[in-house]
Design a protein around this motif. Structure first.
Motif, PDB file in Angstrom:
ATOM      1  N   CYS A   1       0.846  -1.202   0.000  1.00 23.62           N
ATOM      2  CA  CYS A   1       0.000   0.000   0.000  1.00 23.62           C
ATOM      3  C   CYS A   1       0.879   1.249   0.000  1.00 23.62           C
ATOM      4  O   CYS A   1       1.807   1.360   0.816  1.00 23.62           O
ATOM      5  N   LEU A   2       0.600   2.185  -0.911  1.00 27.82           N
ATOM      6  CA  LEU A   2       1.367   3.416  -1.025  1.00 27.82           C
ATOM      7  C   LEU A   2       0.451   4.624  -0.943  1.00 27.82           C
ATOM      8  O   LEU A   2      -0.714   4.566  -1.385  1.00 27.82           O
TER       9      LEU A   2
ATOM     10  N   ALA B   1      -8.621  -0.956  -5.978  1.00 29.11           N
ATOM     11  CA  ALA B   1      -8.771  -2.130  -5.122  1.00 29.11           C
ATOM     12  C   ALA B   1      -9.892  -1.920  -4.112  1.00 29.11           C
ATOM     13  O   ALA B   1     -10.124  -0.808  -3.625  1.00 29.11           O
ATOM     14  N   ARG B   2     -10.570  -2.989  -3.796  1.00 35.00           N
ATOM     15  CA  ARG B   2     -11.692  -2.923  -2.858  1.00 35.00           C
ATOM     16  C   ARG B   2     -11.202  -2.504  -1.476  1.00 35.00           C
ATOM     17  O   ARG B   2     -10.136  -2.928  -1.022  1.00 35.00           O
ATOM     18  N   ASP B   3     -11.998  -1.684  -0.792  1.00 37.33           N
ATOM     19  CA  ASP B   3     -11.688  -1.208   0.565  1.00 37.33           C
ATOM     20  C   ASP B   3     -10.407  -0.391   0.640  1.00 37.33           C
ATOM     21  O   ASP B   3      -9.821  -0.233   1.726  1.00 37.33           O
TER      22      ASP B   3
ATOM     23  N   MET C   1      -4.895   6.310  -1.274  1.00 39.64           N
ATOM     24  CA  MET C   1      -3.889   5.242  -1.343  1.00 39.64           C
ATOM     25  C   MET C   1      -3.989   4.509  -2.680  1.00 39.64           C
ATOM     26  O   MET C   1      -5.008   4.559  -3.371  1.00 39.64           O
ATOM     27  N   SER C   2      -2.919   3.825  -3.034  1.00 46.42           N
ATOM     28  CA  SER C   2      -2.911   2.920  -4.188  1.00 46.42           C
ATOM     29  C   SER C   2      -2.244   1.612  -3.774  1.00 46.42           C
ATOM     30  O   SER C   2      -1.465   1.583  -2.810  1.00 46.42           O
ATOM     31  N   MET C   3      -2.580   0.563  -4.487  1.00 44.82           N
ATOM     32  CA  MET C   3      -1.998  -0.758  -4.219  1.00 44.82           C
ATOM     33  C   MET C   3      -1.075  -1.127  -5.367  1.00 44.82           C
ATOM     34  O   MET C   3      -1.467  -1.085  -6.531  1.00 44.82           O
TER      35      MET C   3
END
Length: 416
Positions: free
Chosen positions: A339-340, A370-372, A377-379
């Motif tokens: 997570c960033l 992404a879910r939740d 943030m980004s994944m």
């Protein structure tokens, strides 16, 4: 009168006759020592390299002897076989050398490369049905019209031809403690078992099947030939739902054990043979090494073990997938999600940590949906090449020390 056992369908003298007849017609394949595999399992490990046989597998032996020993019975219409790969090529080449016409029935899912190889060896290829059973039924129709069937395993002449591998092993290595053989329909292990037991009865014979299709294992447990449901397997060459009646008679009396191996172990074995010995083995050919590395059977410490690497015909696209799966199982590929903060420079900082850890980025996927996942943030999903499990753990430690929250991901063949 010479005997092997009350149920064995072939005599050792027939295998010796086949071996003499096959000289100069099939390759005497190498039997090579592996210091790497010997060190890993504490025994002297040799590889019988039938993947280097003409057509890329042991099947040429049985097909050649079947045709040679029955030339007076084969009519002008020639021979017919049903196969999705190795047996098809063996029959095609053996028939061409005997100047006989050959027809091979292949199911619709047979790979194009194997279809073309079979044609190039001289056979007429007929594509028929969704299963090997459909192809066999079509072959039966052609037998009724005058062709001679070359069965892939449930035939004493075919088994005798495959048994010549056992004689070659014993001529070069007189006292093997253990011979490990792939098992599909059973013709290969049946022939090798008769040959080995006739010369050195104390040699143990162990068969290996894919967990996805345990037909021989279940038949021995039941005391009779049974059919099983088969799942897809990397070892498609031994995915045979029902073993032959003749091989089963040999297995009951002369095979000490049948063990099963998982798909991950097969993939890892293919990778090990390629990296450590520079040998390409198909999944079915690699299952003896998979069983050895999985400790699926007891290995005599300091003893002599022979692994029969039965074939090397693997399609290039499948090889790429198998190697990736093998690398992941050996810890040479790791997959993590991180997570960033979704701000400029975040990804560069993450990749800097990975570079300092000496990992190589194979794939990267930036997921903002992404879910939740909070909108700020980004994944990032990363697939990294590493030196092994310890290096992977070290990379995880460095990422956490850098303040990153990571999640290890299982291996999934990506469609991206």
């Amino acid at each position: 009168m010479e005997t092997t056992s009350r149920n064995a369908p072939i005599l050792p003298s027939v295998i010796r006759k086949a071996a003499e007849a096959l000289k100069g017609r099939v390759l005497r394949t190498p039997l090579v020592y592996s210091s790497t595999f010997s060190r890993l399992c504490g025994a002297k490990v040799y590889l019988k390299l039938e993947n280097l046989q003409e057509t890329g597998s042991f099947k040429l032996r049985g097909a050649t002897w079947k045709i040679m020993s029955n030339l007076h019975r084969i009519g002008p219409d020639g021979v017919v076989a049903a196969s999705a790969g190795n047996h098809a090529q063996g029959v095609a080449l053996a028939a061409s050398r005997a100047k006989l016409p050959s027809t091979v029935i292949m199911p619709e899912w047979a790979s194009i490369s194997k279809q073309e190889a079979t044609r190039n060896y001289g056979a007429e290829v007929i594509i028929e049905g969704q299963s090997l059973s459909d192809a066999i039924r079509k072959a039966g129709q052609l037998v009724e019209r005058g062709k001679t069937l070359i069965h892939p395993f449930d035939d004493p002449d075919v088994m005798a031809g495959q048994g010549t591998i056992g004689l070659e092993i014993l001529e070069e290595l007189p006292e093997p403690d253990l011979v490990v053989v792939p098992v599909g329909g059973g013709g290969l292990i049946g022939g090798i078992a008769v040959a080995c037991r006739s010369v050195r009865p104390e040699t143990r014979i162990v068969g290996v099947q894919a967990q996805a299709c345990p037909s021989a294992c279940r038949s021995l447990e039941s005391g009779r030939v049974v059919s099983v449901e088969a799942q897809k397997s990397l070892a498609d060459g031994i995915t045979v739902k029902q073993v032959g009646a003749l091989p089963f008679a040999v297995m009951k009396e002369m095979v000490d054990e049948i063990v099963l191996v998982e798909e991950d172990a097969i993939a890892a074995a293919v990778l090990m043979l390629l990296e450590r010995k520079k040998l390409l083995a198909e999944g079915a050919g690699a299952v003896p090494l998979a069983a050895l590395m999985s400790c699926s059977f007891e290995v005599p410490k300091g003893g002599t073990v022979v692994l029969v690497i039965s074939g090397g015909n693997m399609d290039s696209p499948l090889l790429g997938r198998v190697l990736r799966k093998g690398l992941f199982r050996n810890g040479r590929i790791m997959r993590v999600s991180v997570c960033l903060d979704d701000i400029p420079g975040s990804l560069a900082g993450l990749l800097g940590v990975i570079a300092r850890a000496r990992a190589n980025v194979l794939h990267i996927y930036h997921n903002r949906g992404a879910r939740d996942l909070p909108v700020s943030m980004s994944m990032v999903e990363l697939e990294l090449e590493t030196r092994g499990p310890e290096h992977s753990e070290e990379i995880g430690v460095q990422l956490r020390a850098g303040g990153y929250r990571i999640e290890w991901q299982p291996f999934v063949e990506s469609c991206r």
